[in-house]
Design an enzyme around this catalytic site. Structure first.
Site, mmCIF file in Angstrom:
data_model
loop_
_atom_site.group_PDB
_atom_site.id
_atom_site.type_symbol
_atom_site.label_atom_id
_atom_site.label_comp_id
_atom_site.label_asym_id
_atom_site.label_seq_id
_atom_site.Cartn_x
_atom_site.Cartn_y
_atom_site.Cartn_z
ATOM 1 N N GLY A 150 0.720 -1.256 -0.032
ATOM 2 C CA GLY A 150 0.166 0.013 0.066
ATOM 3 C C GLY A 150 0.876 1.264 -0.052
ATOM 4 O O GLY A 150 1.938 1.300 0.778
ATOM 5 N N ALA A 151 0.647 2.116 -0.859
ATOM 6 C CA ALA A 151 1.352 3.374 -1.009
ATOM 7 C C ALA A 151 1.656 4.121 0.195
ATOM 8 O O ALA A 151 2.968 4.544 0.407
ATOM 9 C CB ALA A 151 0.705 4.369 -2.022
ATOM 10 N N ARG A 160 10.055 -0.347 -5.475
ATOM 11 C CA ARG A 160 8.590 -0.391 -6.340
ATOM 12 C C ARG A 160 8.798 0.669 -7.398
ATOM 13 O O ARG A 160 8.915 1.788 -6.905
ATOM 14 C CB ARG A 160 7.517 -0.367 -5.304
ATOM 15 C CG ARG A 160 7.062 -1.206 -3.986
ATOM 16 C CD ARG A 160 6.572 -2.732 -4.379
ATOM 17 N NE ARG A 160 5.509 -2.894 -5.564
ATOM 18 C CZ ARG A 160 4.202 -3.154 -4.980
ATOM 19 N NH1 ARG A 160 3.960 -3.069 -3.614
ATOM 20 N NH2 ARG A 160 3.268 -3.210 -5.720
ATOM 21 N N CYS A 203 -8.746 -4.541 -4.032
ATOM 22 C CA CYS A 203 -7.472 -4.291 -3.449
ATOM 23 C C CYS A 203 -7.398 -4.020 -1.883
ATOM 24 O O CYS A 203 -8.473 -4.048 -1.260
ATOM 25 C CB CYS A 203 -6.382 -3.598 -4.063
ATOM 26 S SG CYS A 203 -4.669 -3.663 -3.751
ATOM 27 N N ASP A 221 -2.106 4.957 -6.156
ATOM 28 C CA ASP A 221 -0.858 4.809 -5.854
ATOM 29 C C ASP A 221 -0.106 6.118 -6.547
ATOM 30 O O ASP A 221 0.979 6.697 -6.029
ATOM 31 C CB ASP A 221 -0.014 3.724 -6.475
ATOM 32 C CG ASP A 221 -0.397 2.387 -5.597
ATOM 33 O OD1 ASP A 221 -1.398 1.827 -5.772
ATOM 34 O OD2 ASP A 221 0.384 1.981 -4.816
ATOM 35 N N ASN A 274 -3.852 2.845 -9.718
ATOM 36 C CA ASN A 274 -4.070 1.949 -8.564
ATOM 37 C C ASN A 274 -3.938 0.477 -9.151
ATOM 38 O O ASN A 274 -3.543 0.193 -10.196
ATOM 39 C CB ASN A 274 -5.337 2.189 -8.115
ATOM 40 C CG ASN A 274 -5.639 1.522 -6.692
ATOM 41 O OD1 ASN A 274 -4.857 1.834 -6.082
ATOM 42 N ND2 ASN A 274 -6.900 0.851 -6.609
ATOM 43 N N LYS A 275 -4.250 -0.381 -8.209
ATOM 44 C CA LYS A 275 -4.000 -1.793 -8.370
ATOM 45 C C LYS A 275 -4.365 -2.419 -9.785
ATOM 46 O O LYS A 275 -5.717 -1.740 -10.041
ATOM 47 C CB LYS A 275 -4.373 -2.627 -7.131
ATOM 48 C CG LYS A 275 -4.443 -4.313 -7.196
ATOM 49 C CD LYS A 275 -3.026 -4.771 -7.275
ATOM 50 C CE LYS A 275 -2.173 -4.078 -6.413
ATOM 51 N NZ LYS A 275 -0.802 -4.358 -6.806
ATOM 52 N N LYS A 308 0.409 11.817 -3.447
ATOM 53 C CA LYS A 308 0.819 10.802 -4.407
ATOM 54 C C LYS A 308 0.959 11.232 -5.890
ATOM 55 O O LYS A 308 1.106 10.575 -6.867
ATOM 56 C CB LYS A 308 -0.470 9.634 -4.299
ATOM 57 C CG LYS A 308 -0.530 9.103 -3.172
ATOM 58 C CD LYS A 308 -1.631 8.155 -2.925
ATOM 59 C CE LYS A 308 -1.605 7.367 -1.782
ATOM 60 N NZ LYS A 308 -2.500 6.494 -1.324
HETATM 61 C C1 RUB Z 1 -1.985 -1.319 -2.985
HETATM 62 C C2 RUB Z 1 -2.796 -0.505 -3.733
HETATM 63 C C3 RUB Z 1 -3.532 0.397 -2.949
HETATM 64 C C4 RUB Z 1 -2.992 1.682 -2.963
HETATM 65 C C5 RUB Z 1 -3.283 2.779 -1.945
HETATM 66 O O1 RUB Z 1 -1.103 -2.365 -4.017
HETATM 67 O O2 RUB Z 1 -3.153 -0.686 -4.907
HETATM 68 O O3 RUB Z 1 -4.811 0.785 -3.409
HETATM 69 O O4 RUB Z 1 -1.411 1.499 -2.600
HETATM 70 O O5 RUB Z 1 -2.896 2.240 -0.510
HETATM 71 P P1 RUB Z 1 0.107 -3.007 -3.468
HETATM 72 P P2 RUB Z 1 -2.973 3.435 0.663
HETATM 73 O O6 RUB Z 1 -0.542 -4.290 -2.556
HETATM 74 O O7 RUB Z 1 0.715 -3.754 -4.755
HETATM 75 O O8 RUB Z 1 1.102 -2.351 -2.584
HETATM 76 O O9 RUB Z 1 -4.356 4.027 0.660
HETATM 77 O O10 RUB Z 1 -2.868 2.627 1.700
HETATM 78 O O11 RUB Z 1 -2.030 4.432 0.571
#
Ligand code: RUB
Length: 306
Positions: free
Chosen positions: A20-21, A61, A129, A198, A208-209, A234
């Protein structure tokens, strides 16, 4: 030059043990700050540590501007504030780290609160995701006493949807998991879709994913609002100058480890959802049109454009 903290953290990011970003960005900033504080060499050598540790984290990443923006902030502020002694250097690193973490965590808290207000009693909300901002927002709405249901996709190939399901069920939220390809089938039952992101581009597209753009298309076709929950941190500055955000391609074993010889497999981790399919970006500035991202960046984080 031996790095103590960063190799371990970048490995965990690469293997999705940290995902997650926002969580990736927070871990990377903490790791770089720790590495700098622990380093005992000369002032010249510190620059090498900074460059090498940043490179290692960035390469873990490919599609994570929130992490890159934070690491860039550390570098530019360390240069600008130019601490002279070792003690003041450590102190300045800590102050810079705290400022970024406050931006990251404060930003996430603010968007979670706005997202939670969007939710009404009786809503059925679909997500894809695992986004810490989305699950945080849903949990906040639940704590406010709102009664709603969530449908979430399992999110092949790494099943981040299971993290989402587990967190929501443990929080006591009525949650149903579906295979990714069932999103369109259930769309007619849904009140709105909400996903994390992301990367944000200067044109207002969101990354995003993998699979997010299909969910957005299904929502668009069913006339269901599609919201993106993401801090303006972001934003990917290079997109202003015509560059595309890189899309990470992951190991194909994640899809099929003992696949037949000669079979081609592609495994992109993210995709681009065009701004036309996004009803609103839930950001620090409130719910804004994706068309106005650049103006919002100018107001909130002008340093991102330096
Ligand atoms: C995670 C993903 C999340 C974003 C946002 O992908 O796509 O939707 O990163 O996350 P992965 P957040 O599992 O490949 O990292 O809201 O926590 O920033």
């Amino acid at each position: 030059m031996i790095l103590k903290t960063v190799p371990g953290v970048s490995g965990r990011i690469k293997r999705l043990e940290i995902q997650g970003a926002t969580n990736i960005a927070i871990s990377a900033v903490k790791a770089l700050s720790q590495e700098l504080r622990d380093f005992e060499g000369s002032k010249e050598e510190v620059d090498h540590v900074l460059i090498e540790a940043t490179r290692m984290l960035v390469e873990s990443r490919a599609t994570e501007p929130m992490m890159r923006n934070g690491l860039k902030y550390i570098r530019s502020h360390l240069t600008a504030e130019a601490p002279s002694s070792r003690d003041s250097f450590k102190e300045v690193v800590t102050q810079i780290e705290e400022r970024i973490l406050e931006m990251y965590q404060g930003g996430r808290q603010r968007i979670m609160e706005i997202g939670a207000k969007r939710i009404r009693d009786g809503d059925i909300i679909l997500t894809h995701c695992h986004s810490s901002a989305v699950t945080g927002s849903l949990m906040l709405a639940h704590e406010m006493g709102k009664k709603f249901k969530v449908i979430n996709t399992e999110t092949r190939p790494k099943y981040q949807g299971r993290i989402t399901s587990r967190e929501l069920v443990e929080a006591g939220i009525d949650t149903t998991i579906i295979v990714d390809s069932a999103a369109s089938h259930y769309m007619k039952e849904v009140d709105f879709v909400i996903v994390g992101c992301d990367a944000l581009t200067s044109e207002g597209n969101i990354i995003n994913k993998i699979g997010t753009s299909q969910v957005a298309l299904a929502a668009y076709e069913a006339r269901i609002p599609f919201y993106v929950l993401g801090t303006l941190l972001k934003f990917e500055p290079i997109t202003i100058h015509g560059h595309y955000e890189a899309i990470e391609e992951r190991n194909t074993d994640e899809i099929w480890a003992d696949s037949p010889e000669g079979l081609n497999i592609r495994n992109p981790a993210f995709d681009v959802t065009r701004r036309d399919y996004v009803s609103g970006l839930i950001s620090e500035e409130g719910i804004i049109s994706p068309h106005s991202i650049l103006e919002a960046i100018h107001r909130h984080y002008p340093w991102l454009l330096d």
